[in-house]
Design a protein around this motif. Structure first.
Motif, mmCIF file in Angstrom:
data_model
loop_
_atom_site.group_PDB
_atom_site.id
_atom_site.type_symbol
_atom_site.label_atom_id
_atom_site.label_comp_id
_atom_site.label_asym_id
_atom_site.label_seq_id
_atom_site.Cartn_x
_atom_site.Cartn_y
_atom_site.Cartn_z
ATOM 1 N N GLU A 250 0.829 -1.203 0.000
ATOM 2 C CA GLU A 250 0.000 0.000 0.000
ATOM 3 C C GLU A 250 0.863 1.253 0.000
ATOM 4 O O GLU A 250 0.549 2.251 -0.670
ATOM 5 N N ARG A 251 1.974 1.187 0.739
ATOM 6 C CA ARG A 251 2.891 2.326 0.752
ATOM 7 C C ARG A 251 3.455 2.579 -0.647
ATOM 8 O O ARG A 251 3.542 3.725 -1.109
ATOM 9 N N MET A 252 3.839 1.523 -1.357
ATOM 10 C CA MET A 252 4.362 1.686 -2.713
ATOM 11 C C MET A 252 3.289 2.238 -3.641
ATOM 12 O O MET A 252 3.574 3.077 -4.508
ATOM 13 N N ARG A 253 2.050 1.789 -3.481
ATOM 14 C CA ARG A 253 0.974 2.301 -4.332
ATOM 15 C C ARG A 253 0.779 3.791 -4.117
ATOM 16 O O ARG A 253 0.663 4.566 -5.079
ATOM 17 N N ARG A 254 0.731 4.202 -2.824
ATOM 18 C CA ARG A 254 0.563 5.635 -2.534
ATOM 19 C C ARG A 254 1.733 6.435 -3.089
ATOM 20 O O ARG A 254 1.555 7.532 -3.611
ATOM 21 N N LEU A 255 2.919 5.895 -2.956
ATOM 22 C CA LEU A 255 4.102 6.594 -3.435
ATOM 23 C C LEU A 255 4.046 6.798 -4.948
ATOM 24 O O LEU A 255 4.303 7.903 -5.459
ATOM 25 N N ILE A 256 3.708 5.753 -5.662
ATOM 26 C CA ILE A 256 3.639 5.860 -7.130
ATOM 27 C C ILE A 256 2.518 6.815 -7.534
ATOM 28 O O ILE A 256 2.691 7.641 -8.444
ATOM 29 N N ASP A 257 1.364 6.734 -6.865
ATOM 30 C CA ASP A 257 0.260 7.650 -7.174
ATOM 31 C C ASP A 257 0.663 9.105 -6.949
ATOM 32 O O ASP A 257 0.370 9.984 -7.771
ATOM 33 N N ASP A 258 1.355 9.362 -5.829
ATOM 34 C CA ASP A 258 1.765 10.734 -5.536
ATOM 35 C C ASP A 258 2.823 11.216 -6.517
ATOM 36 O O ASP A 258 2.818 12.384 -6.931
ATOM 37 N N LEU A 259 3.756 10.342 -6.892
ATOM 38 C CA LEU A 259 4.770 10.734 -7.876
ATOM 39 C C LEU A 259 4.136 11.083 -9.215
ATOM 40 O O LEU A 259 4.478 12.094 -9.846
ATOM 41 N N LEU A 260 3.207 10.245 -9.653
ATOM 42 C CA LEU A 260 2.531 10.526 -10.919
ATOM 43 C C LEU A 260 1.686 11.794 -10.828
ATOM 44 O O LEU A 260 1.657 12.605 -11.761
ATOM 45 N N GLY A 261 0.996 11.975 -9.698
ATOM 46 C CA GLY A 261 0.189 13.177 -9.520
ATOM 47 C C GLY A 261 1.039 14.431 -9.512
ATOM 48 O O GLY A 261 0.691 15.443 -10.144
ATOM 49 N N LEU A 262 2.165 14.393 -8.811
ATOM 50 C CA LEU A 262 3.064 15.541 -8.777
ATOM 51 C C LEU A 262 3.601 15.855 -10.166
ATOM 52 O O LEU A 262 3.698 17.016 -10.569
ATOM 53 N N SER A 263 3.950 14.822 -10.926
ATOM 54 C CA SER A 263 4.463 15.036 -12.278
ATOM 55 C C SER A 263 3.415 15.668 -13.177
ATOM 56 O O SER A 263 3.712 16.572 -13.966
ATOM 57 N N ARG A 264 2.166 15.221 -13.049
ATOM 58 C CA ARG A 264 1.099 15.813 -13.870
ATOM 59 C C ARG A 264 0.889 17.281 -13.523
ATOM 60 O O ARG A 264 0.656 18.114 -14.405
ATOM 61 N N ILE A 265 0.975 17.619 -12.245
ATOM 62 C CA ILE A 265 0.794 19.010 -11.829
ATOM 63 C C ILE A 265 1.926 19.876 -12.365
ATOM 64 O O ILE A 265 1.708 20.989 -12.860
ATOM 65 N N GLU A 266 3.156 19.379 -12.298
ATOM 66 C CA GLU A 266 4.298 20.153 -12.782
ATOM 67 C C GLU A 266 4.211 20.416 -14.280
ATOM 68 O O GLU A 266 4.709 21.434 -14.770
ATOM 69 N N LEU A 267 3.580 19.516 -15.035
ATOM 70 C CA LEU A 267 3.465 19.699 -16.482
ATOM 71 C C LEU A 267 2.603 20.908 -16.832
ATOM 72 O O LEU A 267 2.817 21.543 -17.872
ATOM 73 N N VAL A 268 1.613 21.226 -16.007
ATOM 74 C CA VAL A 268 0.697 22.334 -16.323
ATOM 75 C C VAL A 268 0.854 23.497 -15.354
ATOM 76 O O VAL A 268 0.039 24.431 -15.377
ATOM 77 N N GLU A 269 1.898 23.492 -14.536
ATOM 78 C CA GLU A 269 2.047 24.523 -13.516
ATOM 79 C C GLU A 269 2.163 25.920 -14.128
ATOM 80 O O GLU A 269 1.739 26.907 -13.532
ATOM 81 N N HIS A 270 2.742 26.030 -15.332
ATOM 82 C CA HIS A 270 2.930 27.333 -15.967
ATOM 83 C C HIS A 270 1.658 27.854 -16.626
ATOM 84 O O HIS A 270 1.620 29.000 -17.069
#
Length: 440
Positions: A250-270
Motif C-alpha cells: 500500500e505504501r508503494m501504491r501511494r508513493l507511485i500515485d503521488d509521484l505521478l500526480g506531482l508530475s502531472r501538476i508540474e506539467l501544467v504549472e505554468h
C-alpha cells in the motif's frame, strides 16, 4: 459710303457674338467641371465610387474624362478591397498561430500580439503585463539588439522565473521594410516549459522511485523468502508477515500515485487554471471522505467554512487535492485524540489583494523553525521514521506547493516546536480576478 459705314458695325456684332458664344461655352465647361469636381469630392468623402453628376448631360469631352476617372476609381476601390482582404487574412493567420507572436516598434514598444501571446502574457500594448518582464530579459534584449544591427534573425533561450518558472525559445526577426503598423521587430515565442518539465519528470521519477521503492521492495523480497523458507509452516508468522507485506504494498501504491500526480501538476504549472470553485463545498466533501481516518485516530475537526468564499480562477479538482493533503497531514502528524482546525474565508494576502484563505491547524508536536523552509521539498521529512510510520510519502506538501503556484497563490507555514503547526493558503478570489481584468 453707306456700305463702308455698315462694315465696322457688322464686324463689331460678329465679334460680340463670338465673345458671347465663347462665354457661353466657357460657362458650360466651368459648370460641367464644377459638377465633376463635386462628384469627385463626394466619391473621396464616401466609398470611392464616382457617381456621374445629375442634371443636364455633360459635354462629350467632360463625360469622357468622368468615365475615365470612374474607371480609375473602380480599379482603385477593387485594389483597396483586395488589400483589405489580404490584410485580414494575414491577421487571421497570425491570430490563429499556436505560438505566441509579438510585433514591436523601433522603440521596442509592443504594437500587436496574437491570441496565444495575450493568453500567456496578458495585455501587451505599451508593455503592460508579463510581457514587460519578457522584454527586459537580458537574453532577449541582446537578441533584439543583434537583429536590428545585423538585420538578420536571431534566436534566444529564456527562463522567466515569475509568476511561475517558464522556459521559452524566442526567434527575433527584423522587418525590412517596416510593417503597415510601423512594426520593425517580430518575436515568435515557443513555450518549452512542458517539454522541459516532461524531461525532468522522467529523470526525477526514475531517481525518486528507485530510491523510495528500494526499502519496501527489499522488505517484500525478504518476507517472501522467509515465507517460502523458515516460516513456511509457521501460521502466526505468516499472518504477521502478510500484514506487513500488505502495508508495504500500500505504501508503494501511494508513493507511485503521488509521484505521478506531482508530475502531472508540474506539467501544467505554468498554465493558469480557468473556472471558479466554492472552496467551502470542496473542504466539506474532503472532510467527509476523511472521516474513517479521523475516527481511527479519535480526532475532532473544528470547521469554520464561509460559503461565500469563491476561488477564481481555480481548478476544483486540484484545490480538492490541496485540502485533502493538508487535512491528511494534520491528522497523521497531530496529537492522537486531539483537534484539527479547518477554516475557509475571504481574506487578503500580504499585498492586500482580495481572495480566499484556507487554513489547516493541528495540535501536534510542531515543527522546528530550521525545517520549515524545506517542508515543501520532495521527500523532505522532519522525522523520516515517524513520517513513514504515519503513512506519509513525503510528497504531500510538494504537491500543495505546486498547485498553489499554478493558482498564483501563496502558502505560508507557521509552527513552533511543541505548539502544533498552521498551514495557510491564500488564493485569488472573484473580487481579485475581477479587479485584475478591470485594470487590464
Amino acid at each position: 459710303m453707306a456700305g463702308g459705314a455698315l462694315a465696322p458695325g457688322i464686324g463689331l456684332l460678329a465679334l460680340g457674338a463670338c465673345l458671347a458664344g465663347a462665354l457661353l461655352v466657357a460657362a458650360l465647361w466651368i459648370g460641367n467641371l464644377g459638377r465633376l469636381a463635386e462628384a469627385l469630392r463626394r466619391a473621396a468623402a464616401e466609398d470611392g465610387r464616382l457617381v456621374p453628376p445629375s442634371g443636364t448631360p455633360l459635354l462629350p469631352a467632360v463625360a469622357e474624362v468622368a468615365e475615365g476617372v470612374a474607371r480609375l476609381a473602380r480599379t482603385l476601390a477593387e485594389q483597396g478591397a483586395l488589400v483589405g482582404r489580404l490584410r485580414r487574412a494575414d491577421e487571421a493567420i497570425v491570430e490563429s498561430l499556436p505560438d505566441p507572436l509579438l510585433v514591436l516598434s523601433p522603440a521596442r514598444v509592443p504594437l500587436r500580439a496574437n491570441a496565444a501571446a495575450r493568453a500567456i502574457f496578458g495585455v501587451t500594448t505599451g508593455g503592460a503585463g508579463d510581457v514587460a518582464a519578457l522584454l527586459r530579459h537580458p537574453a532577449l534584449a541582446e537578441a533584439v539588439d543583434r537583429a536590428l544591427s545585423e538585420r538578420r534573425p536571431q534566436a534566444a533561450d529564456l527562463v522567466l522565473p515569475v509568476p511561475v518558472a517558464r522556459e521559452i525559445a524566442a526567434q527575433v526577426i527584423p522587418m525590412e521594410p517596416a510593417l503597415a503598423d510601423g512594426g520593425r521587430i517580430v518575436i515568435v515565442l515557443s513555450d518549452r516549459t512542458r517539454e522541459r518539465a516532461l524531461e525532468r519528470m522522467r529523470a526525477d521519477f526514475v531517481a525518486n522511485a528507485s530510491h523510495e521503492l528500494r526499502t519496501p521492495l527489499a522488505s517484500l523480497i525478504g518476507f517472501i523468502e522467509t515465507l517460502r523458507g523458515p516460516a513456511e509452516d509457521d501460521k502466526p508468522a505468516r499472518t504477521r508477515f502478510l500484514g506487513i507485506m500488505a502495508e508495504q504494498s500500500e505504501r508503494m501504491r501511494r508513493l507511485i500515485d503521488d509521484l505521478l500526480g506531482l508530475s502531472r501538476i508540474e506539467l501544467v504549472e505554468h498554465q493558469p487554471p480557468t473556472g471558479t470553485t466554492r472552496l467551502a463545498a470542496v473542504a466539506r466533501a474532503e472532510l467527509a471522505a476523511l472521516e474513517p481516518l479521523l475516527q481511527a485516530r479519535r480526532m475532532v475537526v473544528e470547521a469554520r467554512l464561509d460559503e461565500a468564499a469563491l476561488a477564481a480562477p481555480a481548478d476544483a479538482e486540484q484545490l480538492a487535492q490541496v485540502v485533502r493533503n493538508l487535512l491528511e497531514n494534520a491528522v497523521r502528524h497531530g496529537r492522537e485524540g486531539g483537534r484539527v482546525g479547518l477554516s475557509v474565508a475571504t481574506g487578503e494576502d500580504g499585498g492586500k489583494r482580495a481572495g480566499v484563505v484556507l487554513e489547516v491547524a493541528d495540535d501536534g508536536p510542531g515543527i522546528p523553525a530550521e525545517h520549515i523552509p524545506r517542508l515543501t521539498e520532495r521527500f523532505y521529512r522532519v522525522d523520516a521514521g515517524r513520517s513513514r510510520s504515519a503513512g506519509g510519502t513525503g510528497l504531500g506538501l510538494a504537491i500543495v506547493k505546486h498547485i498553489v503556484n499554478r493558482h498564483r497563490g501563496r502558502l505560508v507555514i507557521g509552527s513552533e516546536a511543541g505548539a502544533g503547526a498552521v498551514f495557510r493558503v491564500w488564493l485569488p478570489g472573484r473580487a481579485e480576478a475581477a479587479s485584475s481584468r478591470a485594470a487590464a
